[in-house]
Design a protein around this motif. Structure first.
Motif, PDB file in Angstrom:
ATOM      1  N   LYS A   2      99.792  59.388  43.270  1.00 24.04           N
ATOM      2  CA  LYS A   2      99.602  58.205  44.099  1.00 24.04           C
ATOM      3  C   LYS A   2      98.314  57.458  43.754  1.00 24.04           C
ATOM      4  O   LYS A   2      97.327  58.053  43.324  1.00 24.04           O
ATOM      5  CB  LYS A   2      99.567  58.589  45.572  1.00 24.04           C
ATOM      6  CG  LYS A   2     100.919  58.979  46.143  1.00 24.04           C
ATOM      7  CD  LYS A   2     100.845  59.129  47.651  1.00 24.04           C
ATOM      8  CE  LYS A   2     102.235  59.403  48.224  1.00 24.04           C
ATOM      9  NZ  LYS A   2     102.207  59.478  49.701  1.00 24.04           N
ATOM     10  N   THR A   3      98.366  56.157  44.002  1.00 18.53           N
ATOM     11  CA  THR A   3      97.165  55.323  43.988  1.00 18.53           C
ATOM     12  C   THR A   3      96.752  55.082  45.432  1.00 18.53           C
ATOM     13  O   THR A   3      97.569  54.656  46.255  1.00 18.53           O
ATOM     14  CB  THR A   3      97.435  53.970  43.301  1.00 18.53           C
ATOM     15  OG1 THR A   3      97.744  54.205  41.922  1.00 18.53           O
ATOM     16  CG2 THR A   3      96.223  53.062  43.405  1.00 18.53           C
ATOM     17  N   LYS A 369     100.157  44.134  41.773  1.00 17.65           N
ATOM     18  CA  LYS A 369      98.861  44.290  41.116  1.00 17.65           C
ATOM     19  C   LYS A 369      98.174  45.596  41.523  1.00 17.65           C
ATOM     20  O   LYS A 369      97.461  46.208  40.722  1.00 17.65           O
ATOM     21  CB  LYS A 369      97.966  43.086  41.432  1.00 17.65           C
ATOM     22  CG  LYS A 369      98.331  41.832  40.647  1.00 17.65           C
ATOM     23  CD  LYS A 369      97.448  40.659  41.020  1.00 17.65           C
ATOM     24  CE  LYS A 369      97.545  39.523  40.015  1.00 17.65           C
ATOM     25  NZ  LYS A 369      98.888  38.995  39.828  1.00 17.65           N
ATOM     26  N   LEU A 370      98.375  46.030  42.771  1.00 10.68           N
ATOM     27  CA  LEU A 370      97.834  47.323  43.184  1.00 10.68           C
ATOM     28  C   LEU A 370      98.452  48.458  42.365  1.00 10.68           C
ATOM     29  O   LEU A 370      97.744  49.365  41.892  1.00 10.68           O
ATOM     30  CB  LEU A 370      98.097  47.560  44.671  1.00 10.68           C
ATOM     31  CG  LEU A 370      97.316  46.725  45.682  1.00 10.68           C
ATOM     32  CD1 LEU A 370      97.803  47.035  47.096  1.00 10.68           C
ATOM     33  CD2 LEU A 370      95.818  46.984  45.574  1.00 10.68           C
ATOM     34  N   ARG A 371      99.771  48.411  42.212  1.00  9.40           N
ATOM     35  CA  ARG A 371     100.443  49.446  41.418  1.00  9.40           C
ATOM     36  C   ARG A 371      99.945  49.420  39.975  1.00  9.40           C
ATOM     37  O   ARG A 371      99.687  50.460  39.367  1.00  9.40           O
ATOM     38  CB  ARG A 371     101.959  49.244  41.460  1.00  9.40           C
ATOM     39  CG  ARG A 371     102.609  49.674  42.768  1.00  9.40           C
ATOM     40  CD  ARG A 371     104.111  49.823  42.598  1.00  9.40           C
ATOM     41  NE  ARG A 371     104.721  48.564  42.206  1.00  9.40           N
ATOM     42  CZ  ARG A 371     105.254  47.683  43.058  1.00  9.40           C
ATOM     43  NH1 ARG A 371     105.251  47.945  44.356  1.00  9.40           N
ATOM     44  NH2 ARG A 371     105.790  46.564  42.618  1.00  9.40           N
ATOM     45  N   ASP A 418     106.219  52.289  49.589  1.00 10.69           N
ATOM     46  CA  ASP A 418     106.034  52.620  48.174  1.00 10.69           C
ATOM     47  C   ASP A 418     105.573  54.074  48.031  1.00 10.69           C
ATOM     48  O   ASP A 418     104.495  54.440  48.517  1.00 10.69           O
ATOM     49  CB  ASP A 418     104.992  51.685  47.557  1.00 10.69           C
ATOM     50  CG  ASP A 418     105.041  51.704  46.031  1.00 10.69           C
ATOM     51  OD1 ASP A 418     105.155  52.813  45.458  1.00 10.69           O
ATOM     52  OD2 ASP A 418     104.948  50.634  45.417  1.00 10.69           O
ATOM     53  N   PRO A 419     106.341  54.918  47.371  1.00  6.50           N
ATOM     54  CA  PRO A 419     105.946  56.334  47.225  1.00  6.50           C
ATOM     55  C   PRO A 419     104.723  56.534  46.329  1.00  6.50           C
ATOM     56  O   PRO A 419     104.135  57.628  46.333  1.00  6.50           O
ATOM     57  CB  PRO A 419     107.192  56.978  46.603  1.00  6.50           C
ATOM     58  CG  PRO A 419     107.888  55.855  45.889  1.00  6.50           C
ATOM     59  CD  PRO A 419     107.639  54.628  46.722  1.00  6.50           C
ATOM     60  N   LEU A 420     104.327  55.500  45.588  1.00  3.69           N
ATOM     61  CA  LEU A 420     103.195  55.633  44.674  1.00  3.69           C
ATOM     62  C   LEU A 420     101.913  55.005  45.213  1.00  3.69           C
ATOM     63  O   LEU A 420     100.887  55.011  44.527  1.00  3.69           O
ATOM     64  CB  LEU A 420     103.541  55.000  43.324  1.00  3.69           C
ATOM     65  CG  LEU A 420     104.716  55.646  42.578  1.00  3.69           C
ATOM     66  CD1 LEU A 420     104.964  54.932  41.259  1.00  3.69           C
ATOM     67  CD2 LEU A 420     104.471  57.132  42.339  1.00  3.69           C
TER      68      LEU A 420
END
Length: 731
Positions: A2-3, A369-371, A418-420
């Motif tokens: 994760k982020t 953009k975060l991802r 979002d799982p990430l």
């Protein structure tokens, strides 16, 4: 993997209260309490997976408590509630001058009657004009203005869900005195919900509450004003050096104690005012027991001696350096503290860019953009990277339709799903790394250009510092002379207020507002109160305004015909003599933007063409290849794409009117780019008659993201019949 995303919403207003008269000079704490403070945290109950941080400045909370107790003496609130038929001539003029200080396009236009009254007033500026106008307004118009100027600031949840407020808005006009009293009751009801809403979110574990120094001073300048020369060696500074690290420590200690009393827990995190840091400040913060402190990515770059760069789409080229916290080890006493560095680009997208986009698209772009940021950091070996998004949590939303709630809700929902991605508090984000990289020195500066230029260096700023220095010296002398403890405490409170950053924000030439005069007067009043409290006459100098520089002329109408050569070069001063001009970034807001391309637009016409000249802050060849300009001229919409690596390649991407008709042929326009961008367009394709006005707006896009909108609101009007233009130009 994760982020982590660590949002910090910073909530702050200047201290408007005069401690001697107990009166509030301006109404912005009340208005933002209605529009922002409650709704921003109330929204989180719909997104229980999210955890984030609110930075609440203590001096703001004190003022909110005053309003909640209905003990704030606020002339604006008083006149909004006073019976309309009892208003004096002076009070009516006051209403017409000050009760339209709202965003025209997101607040005033939402209420048609408010817009209708505004249109009657907007072109009158001088005191004499407004006095004459005030006599032509009916009692009902004043009553409607009183009600609507308050409803415009109400929270979106109240506008949508509260039956009384919804009914008042639906009524639209012809309000009664009973309606007005109900508006006041609802204002107080809403303000009383603000602090309990934060307590509730904190108690259920969804938010962290961090703090700033009590009255929001620039801490490094309190510790030593000469620190400004470490990043600007030639800056002019006040004659007297201000060196009072003990004041910086007091401002922090007062903040800690206040938050602990109000929320029942000691704050673990610190957003120093304007992200301003130095070794002295971080040393104090670590010694006082803060677990983390935050500042800007430019400070990190200067600290590490590197340069951050971004490629297409704003992707950071050095993600491994930014997307993790650092551990600062004090050389003085060995204490440690985690340091978080905000992603300047992503934070500014929310503050300054996404307001120009449809909110759902903006939210999708932001989350994408975060991802991307997290993936790029992971590719460089950072396990569970964290992106710090830190920005103003109130002023940013004034330019968003419906206060940006759609953008926030969409963003929060996407992150929740979002799982990430995982939204975490600042404490969670900074404590997850067991062995973060270490630093023993931090470059001194703020989030604005990694220096302190906004608050010191201009003659007005320096004079304000000289007055502050003299007032502090006076307090010290009176303490030595044996002044009473109670009086000294009250005088020192005024001194701490005067140390706040907000006064020098408006001095100098970086920012200006409709309330420059009030800010100046209030700062000098706080200083004067120090002398009055301690039984002395304030210095005569404090009766004279500090703010002497008139606002830069940012908008000038054309005065004559022009026929410039379109070559993309500044070939002659006289070539554009007589053109109109608009400065792209004359700042009349509390916000400070950093994504700037366009400096100035010149515009004008002759019998055949309309002309534009656009100048930039840096060379076109140094910009991203993906640069576009959109120009709207009446119903004509043009879009040009520029290859900044080959300036001979300028492509007209789109040319259409409201009916989607292709209008321009090659002979109808000419465009060149070298040092500047110059453009001419056949005026017959824009205006149907010789008398028709031409309105225009220019938007710039970098990597497909809006960067500049000129003017920021509304349009520029070219009136061929204006008295400022030579007669018979358009035969």
């Amino acid at each position: 993997m994760k982020t982590k995303v660590a949002f910090l919403w910073h909530m702050h207003q200047p201290f408007y209260k005069d401690l001697v008269t107990n009166e509030y000079a301006l109404p912005w704490v009340r208005f933002h309490a209605l529009k922002d403070y409650y709704g921003m945290v109330h929204l989180l109950q719909f997104f229980p997976k999210l955890h984030l941080t609110f930075n609440l400045v203590p001096s703001l909370l004190v003022q909110i408590q005053d309003y909640a107790d209905d003990s704030a003496k606020d002339r604006f609130f008083y006149l909004a509630s006073k019976p309309a038929d009892a208003l004096s001539v002076e009070e009516r003029v006051f209403l017409l001058r000050y009760f339209f200080q709202s965003n025209e396009f997101t607040l005033i236009k939402r209420l048609p009657r408010y817009q209708e009254i505004f249109e009657k007033v907007r072109h009158f500026q001088s005191q004499e004009e407004i006095e004459r106008l005030s006599k032509r307004f009916s009692i009902q118009e004043y009553l409607d203005l009183q009600v609507l100027s308050q409803l415009a600031w109400f929270d979106e949840y109240y506008l949508r869900d509260d039956p009384v407020v919804r009914e008042l808005v639906a009524k639209g006009r012809n309000y009664s005195e009973e309606d007005k009293l109900m508006v006041r009751e609802k204002e107080l009801e809403l303000i009383n919900k603000v602090i309990p809403e934060y307590k509730a979110a904190f108690e259920r574990g969804q938010i962290e509450i961090s703090t700033s120094p009590f009255y929001h001073p620039i801490l490094p300048l309190l510790c030593d004003s000469r620190i400004a020369r470490e990043n600007l060696p030639t800056i002019a500074l006040p004659r007297n050096r201000f060196v009072h690290p003990e004041d910086a420590e007091t401002q922090l200690t007062k903040a800690i104690d206040f938050c602990e009393r109000l929320f029942g827990v000691r704050p673990t995190g610190l957003w120093p005012s304007e992200g301003s840091v130095s070794d002295a400040v971080v040393d104090i913060a670590s010694r006082l027991g803060f677990h983390w402190i935050a500042t800007d990515e430019e400070i990190l770059a200067r600290t590490l001696g590197i340069g951050f760069s971004r490629s297409e789409g704003g992707k950071l080229d050095q993600p491994q350096d930014l997307y993790r916290p650092y551990q600062y080890i004090s050389n003085k006493h060995g204490h440690t503290i985690k340091v978080a560095f905000r992603d300047h680009y992503l934070s500014d997208l929310i503050g300054f860019t996404y307001k120009f986009m449809p909110q759902r698209e903006a939210a999708q772009d932001f989350v994408r953009k975060l991802r991307q940021a997290g993936e790029s950091a992971q590719a460089q070996g950072v396990n569970e990277p964290v992106v710090f998004v830190i920005l103003d949590g109130e002023n940013a939303w004034e330019s968003y339709w419906e206060n940006g709630r759609e953008f926030l809700a969409e963003t929060y929902q996407h992150i929740s799903d979002d799982p990430l991605l995982e939204a975490v508090t600042m404490q969670q984000a900074t404590s997850q790394f067991q062995s973060p990289p270490q630093i023993q020195h931090i470059f001194p500066g703020s989030w604005i250009n990694s220096n302190f230029r906004v608050w010191i260096g201009h003659p007005e700023d320096n004079l304000a510092w000289e007055y502050l220095y003299a007032a502090r010296e006076f307090v010290e002398r009176k303490a030595t002379d044996g002044a009473s403890t109670d009086l000294l405490a009250k005088a020192k409170e005024e001194l701490y207020i005067a140390e706040g950053s907000d006064w020098c924000w408006w001095y100098g030439d970086e920012h200006s507002s409709a309330n420059d005069r009030e800010f100046d007067a209030l700062y000098r009043k706080h200083l004067s109160n120090i002398y009055t409290i301690l039984g002395a006459e304030p210095p005569d100098a404090l009766s004279e305004p500090i703010k002497r520089s008139p606002p830069q002329v940012h908008w000038v109408e054309p005065s004559s015909q022009i026929t410039p050569v379109i070559d993309g070069k500044v070939t002659s001063y006289f070539e554009w003599l007589g053109a109109g001009s608009i400065r792209a970034y004359h700042d009349f807001t509390t916000m400070h933007g950093s994504m700037k391309l366009v400096d100035e637009v010149l515009y004008g016409f002759d019998n055949h063409f309309v002309y534009f000249r656009i100048s930039f802050y840096k060379k076109l060849s140094e910009m991203s290849q993906h640069l576009e300009f959109k120009i709207q001229l009446n119903s004509l919409r043009l879009r040009f794409r520029i290859n900044t690596q080959n300036l001979d390649e300028i492509v007209l991407v789109a040319s259409e009117d409201s009916h989607k008709s292709i209008l321009l042929e090659p002979m109808d326009y000419e465009v060149k780019a070298r040092d500047i961008l110059e453009l001419k367009i056949n005026r017959q394709k824009i205006a149907k008659t010789v008398d028709e006005k031409i309105v225009f707006r220019i938007t710039t896009f970098l990597d497909q993201m809006t960067v500049d909108v000129i003017p920021p609101t509304g349009e520029v009007c070219i009136d061929p019949r204006s008295s400022d233009i030579q007669s018979k130009l358009w035969p």
